[in-house]
Design an enzyme around this catalytic site. Structure first.
Site, PDB file in Angstrom:
ATOM      1  N   SER A  15     -50.581-100.877  40.495  1.00  0.00           N
ATOM      2  CA  SER A  15     -52.054-100.594  40.720  1.00  0.00           C
ATOM      3  C   SER A  15     -53.032-101.656  40.666  1.00  0.00           C
ATOM      4  CB  SER A  15     -52.384 -99.296  39.840  1.00  0.00           C
ATOM      5  OG  SER A  15     -53.370 -98.583  40.370  1.00  0.00           O
ATOM      6  N   ASP A  19     -48.937 -91.106  47.501  1.00  0.00           N
ATOM      7  CA  ASP A  19     -49.922 -91.694  46.264  1.00  0.00           C
ATOM      8  C   ASP A  19     -51.496 -91.168  46.700  1.00  0.00           C
ATOM      9  OD1 ASP A  19     -51.335 -93.227  44.742  1.00  0.00           O
ATOM     10  OD2 ASP A  19     -50.036 -94.967  44.816  1.00  0.00           O
ATOM     11  N   HIS A  60     -48.228 -91.890  42.808  1.00  0.00           N
ATOM     12  CA  HIS A  60     -48.923 -92.986  42.240  1.00  0.00           C
ATOM     13  C   HIS A  60     -48.174 -93.297  40.730  1.00  0.00           C
ATOM     14  CE1 HIS A  60     -51.864 -96.052  41.462  1.00  0.00           C
ATOM     15  NE2 HIS A  60     -52.139 -95.860  40.449  1.00  0.00           N
TER      16      HIS A  60
END
Length: 135
Positions: A24, A73, A105
């Site tokens: 991320s 995601d 995610h």
């Protein structure tokens, strides 16, 4: 970048033998190390990444870049991974995108397996995926 280079220097590790992995926001930092300061790593594995900035024609990408993104995601949509792939490829990077349609995610087992395979291929100097591969 300076801290990474310093740490490598302290242990006598060549940056070309360094793997940088991020998830991320950490993946965005890892990507910045791939093209923002050439020579920081030999391989970047970026899970659920988006580019912090767009690469310019002056940017050199010396690391292999492996993007791994969940198609489901909702935090960092896969479109960001696809855009990063296209932009990095546009500046000549050796980049691939593994788009995993059933993943979200997270860095779950499927993503870990994929990233580990990329890392081991690199460590064992197996033939890398051709620049521009998507899965």
């Amino acid at each position: 970048a300076a801290e990474l280079k310093s740490a490598n220097g302290n242990i006598g590790l060549d940056a070309a033998r360094t793997i940088v992995i991020g998830f991320s926001q950490g993946a965005s930092v890892a990507l910045e190390l791939a093209f923002g300061d050439p020579g920081c790593a030999g391989l970047v594995i970026a899970y659920a990444a988006r580019l912090h900035r767009l690469p310019t024609a002056d940017d050199r990408v010396t690391a292999r870049v492996r993007l791994i993104h969940g198609g489901g995601d909702s935090v960092v949509p896969a479109a960001y991974g696809e855009a990063a792939y296209r932009r990095l490829r546009g500046v000549g990077a050796n980049v691939s995108l593994d788009l995993l349609p059933d993943e979200g995610h997270a860095v779950g087992q499927v993503q870990i397996n994929r990233g580990t395979r990329h890392a081991m291929d690199w460590v064992l100097d197996r033939s890398p995926a051709a620049s521009g591969d998507t899965h």
